[in-house]
Design an enzyme around this catalytic site. Structure first.
Site, PDB file in Angstrom:
ATOM      1  N   GLU A 185      -7.057   4.752   7.590  1.00  0.00           N
ATOM      2  CA  GLU A 185      -6.760   6.171   7.340  1.00  0.00           C
ATOM      3  C   GLU A 185      -7.941   6.837   6.647  1.00  0.00           C
ATOM      4  O   GLU A 185      -8.194   8.033   6.847  1.00  0.00           O
ATOM      5  CB  GLU A 185      -5.461   6.299   6.530  1.00  0.00           C
ATOM      6  CG  GLU A 185      -4.252   6.018   7.410  1.00  0.00           C
ATOM      7  CD  GLU A 185      -3.002   5.558   6.690  1.00  0.00           C
ATOM      8  OE1 GLU A 185      -2.916   5.693   5.452  1.00  0.00           O
ATOM      9  OE2 GLU A 185      -2.092   5.052   7.378  1.00  0.00           O
ATOM     10  N   SER A 237       3.036  -2.334  10.328  1.00  0.00           N
ATOM     11  CA  SER A 237       4.478  -2.442  10.617  1.00  0.00           C
ATOM     12  C   SER A 237       5.079  -3.793  10.255  1.00  0.00           C
ATOM     13  O   SER A 237       5.983  -4.272  10.940  1.00  0.00           O
ATOM     14  CB  SER A 237       4.755  -2.100  12.089  1.00  0.00           C
ATOM     15  OG  SER A 237       4.414  -0.751  12.347  1.00  0.00           O
ATOM     16  N   GLY A 276       2.360   2.068  10.789  1.00  0.00           N
ATOM     17  CA  GLY A 276       3.393   3.094  10.688  1.00  0.00           C
ATOM     18  C   GLY A 276       4.087   3.422  11.997  1.00  0.00           C
ATOM     19  O   GLY A 276       4.803   4.418  12.094  1.00  0.00           O
ATOM     20  N   HIS A 287      -9.650   1.295   4.410  1.00  0.00           N
ATOM     21  CA  HIS A 287      -8.412   1.462   5.191  1.00  0.00           C
ATOM     22  C   HIS A 287      -8.693   2.419   6.360  1.00  0.00           C
ATOM     23  O   HIS A 287      -9.442   3.378   6.228  1.00  0.00           O
ATOM     24  CB  HIS A 287      -7.304   2.020   4.292  1.00  0.00           C
ATOM     25  CG  HIS A 287      -5.966   1.987   4.964  1.00  0.00           C
ATOM     26  ND1 HIS A 287      -5.597   2.912   5.909  1.00  0.00           N
ATOM     27  CD2 HIS A 287      -4.924   1.118   4.844  1.00  0.00           C
ATOM     28  CE1 HIS A 287      -4.376   2.611   6.344  1.00  0.00           C
ATOM     29  NE2 HIS A 287      -3.949   1.523   5.712  1.00  0.00           N
ATOM     30  N   ASN A 314       0.878  -1.175   0.000  1.00  0.00           N
ATOM     31  CA  ASN A 314       0.000   0.000   0.000  1.00  0.00           C
ATOM     32  C   ASN A 314       0.911   1.220   0.000  1.00  0.00           C
ATOM     33  O   ASN A 314       1.492   1.557   1.028  1.00  0.00           O
ATOM     34  CB  ASN A 314      -0.884  -0.030   1.262  1.00  0.00           C
ATOM     35  CG  ASN A 314      -1.705   1.241   1.424  1.00  0.00           C
ATOM     36  OD1 ASN A 314      -1.777   2.069   0.517  1.00  0.00           O
ATOM     37  ND2 ASN A 314      -2.333   1.387   2.582  1.00  0.00           N
ATOM     38  N   GLU A 317      -5.771  -4.870  10.402  1.00  0.00           N
ATOM     39  CA  GLU A 317      -4.735  -3.863  10.619  1.00  0.00           C
ATOM     40  C   GLU A 317      -5.041  -3.075  11.889  1.00  0.00           C
ATOM     41  O   GLU A 317      -5.817  -2.102  11.849  1.00  0.00           O
ATOM     42  CB  GLU A 317      -4.677  -2.888   9.443  1.00  0.00           C
ATOM     43  CG  GLU A 317      -4.317  -3.526   8.122  1.00  0.00           C
ATOM     44  CD  GLU A 317      -3.727  -2.502   7.152  1.00  0.00           C
ATOM     45  OE1 GLU A 317      -2.613  -2.702   6.707  1.00  0.00           O
ATOM     46  OE2 GLU A 317      -4.392  -1.488   6.885  1.00  0.00           O
ATOM     47  N   LYS A 364       0.139   4.266  -0.326  1.00  0.00           N
ATOM     48  CA  LYS A 364      -0.481   5.489   0.240  1.00  0.00           C
ATOM     49  C   LYS A 364      -0.160   6.682  -0.675  1.00  0.00           C
ATOM     50  O   LYS A 364      -0.118   6.511  -1.890  1.00  0.00           O
ATOM     51  CB  LYS A 364      -0.019   5.687   1.685  1.00  0.00           C
ATOM     52  CG  LYS A 364      -0.225   4.419   2.521  1.00  0.00           C
ATOM     53  CD  LYS A 364      -0.050   4.609   3.980  1.00  0.00           C
ATOM     54  CE  LYS A 364      -0.288   3.277   4.687  1.00  0.00           C
ATOM     55  NZ  LYS A 364      -0.200   3.374   6.143  1.00  0.00           N
TER      56      LYS A 364
HETATM   57  P1  PGA Z   1       2.634   0.117   7.592  1.00  0.00           P
HETATM   58  O1  PGA Z   1       1.184   0.401   6.949  1.00  0.00           O
HETATM   59  O2  PGA Z   1       3.134  -1.172   7.025  1.00  0.00           O
HETATM   60  O3  PGA Z   1       3.477   1.303   7.166  1.00  0.00           O
HETATM   61  O4  PGA Z   1       2.443   0.046   9.064  1.00  0.00           O
HETATM   62  C1  PGA Z   1       0.275  -0.641   6.704  1.00  0.00           C
HETATM   63  C2  PGA Z   1      -0.999  -0.083   6.132  1.00  0.00           C
HETATM   64  O5  PGA Z   1      -1.423   1.008   6.532  1.00  0.00           O
HETATM   65  O6  PGA Z   1      -1.641  -0.729   5.260  1.00  0.00           O
END
Ligand code: PGA
Length: 254
Positions: free
Chosen positions: A95, A209, A170, A93, A10, A164, A12
């Site tokens: 976010e 992560s 992150g 997601h 992803n 997630e 982003k």
């Molecule tokens: P990350 O993000 O691997 O940077 O923690 C995962 C995601 O948001 O899909």
């Protein structure tokens, strides 16, 4: 029968034309891992160029609108994604659930729109730190599933679920393998009670992560059928070891 692992990146809001080279490198090197499905969900504006550059690889979006078309400024429909060469999309997601205030009902409509077009839909769920600390992680995730799973999994398009935890995205923090296993088992049970036997073949990805150093232990957890990877998917050097770890993991018997 066993489920193949799916490792999806992803990106982003990262990626310019100059990063197509990274996509090429990831696609080329991933081909050696024949037992793993690899996908990259890149910014919408890169999808067409990426899918032309790597026609044999799965390139996808990070969101689609639920409507076929209409007055929705700034949005992209599932049909447009397909038209641009996309094969999959993330929906729901955290976010977007947080910043765009997407509701479970909207996420459900988006997943149904994607599946109806033949796209793979990766539906994200996950609890906040507060919810976990209050002992409400499983109930939160199951409620999200109840509200956002499509009415039925399509027969000619794939539904996957990505667990997630919001606090792991992150941050470099990851749940223990016992916590991941417990959540994935609860998700599997809910998928089976919802879809019957078809619920057994829905891949459940872990996200938050994931990196080269923890991928192997995460992939060894029962009912972890792959990963959704953010930061570590931007560079081939970080992402490919995760794909290699998936290739080395034992497939789960269905
Ligand atoms: P990350 O993000 O691997 O940077 O923690 C995962 C995601 O948001 O899909």
């Amino acid at each position: 029968m066993a489920l193949r692992k799916l490792v999806a990146g992803n990106w982003k809001m990262h990626g310019l034309s100059s990063d197509l080279a990274e996509i090429l490198e990831i696609a080329a090197a991933s081909q050696q891992y024949e037992n793993v499905d690899v996908a990259l969900c890149v910014p919408a504006i890169l999808i067409e160029r990426a899918s032309r550059a790597v026609p044999d690889s799965a390139i996808g979006a990070q969101d689609v609108h639920h409507a076929e078309k209409g007055a929705h400024t700034g949005c992209i429909s599932a049909q447009m994604l397909l038209d641009a060469g996309g094969a999959l999309t993330i929906v729901g997601h955290s976010e977007r659930r947080n910043a765009q205030r997407e509701s479970d009902a909207e996420v459900k409509a988006k997943s149904e729109a994607a599946l109806a077009c033949g796209l793979t839909a990766i539906l994200c769920v996950g609890e906040s730190l507060d919810q976990r600390e209050q002992g409400a992680a499983v109930s939160t995730v199951l409620a999200q599933l109840d509200g956002s799973l499509p009415e039925r999994p399509a027969s000619d398009a794939e539904l996957a679920v990505a667990y997630e935890p919001v606090w792991a995205i992150g941050t470099g923090k990851v749940p223990t393998t016992v916590e991941v296993g417990g959540m994935h088992a609860a998700i599997r049970e809910r998928l089976i009670s919802r879809y019957g036997d078809q619920g057994r073949s829905v891949r459940i990805l872990y996200g938050g992560s994931v990196k080269a150093s923890n991928a192997a232990e995460i992939f060894a957890v029962p009912d972890v059928d792959g990963a959704l990877v953010g930061g570590a998917s931007l560079q081939a050097a970080d992402f490919l070891p995760i794909v290699a770890a998936a290739a080395a993991a034992q497939p789960r018997a269905e």
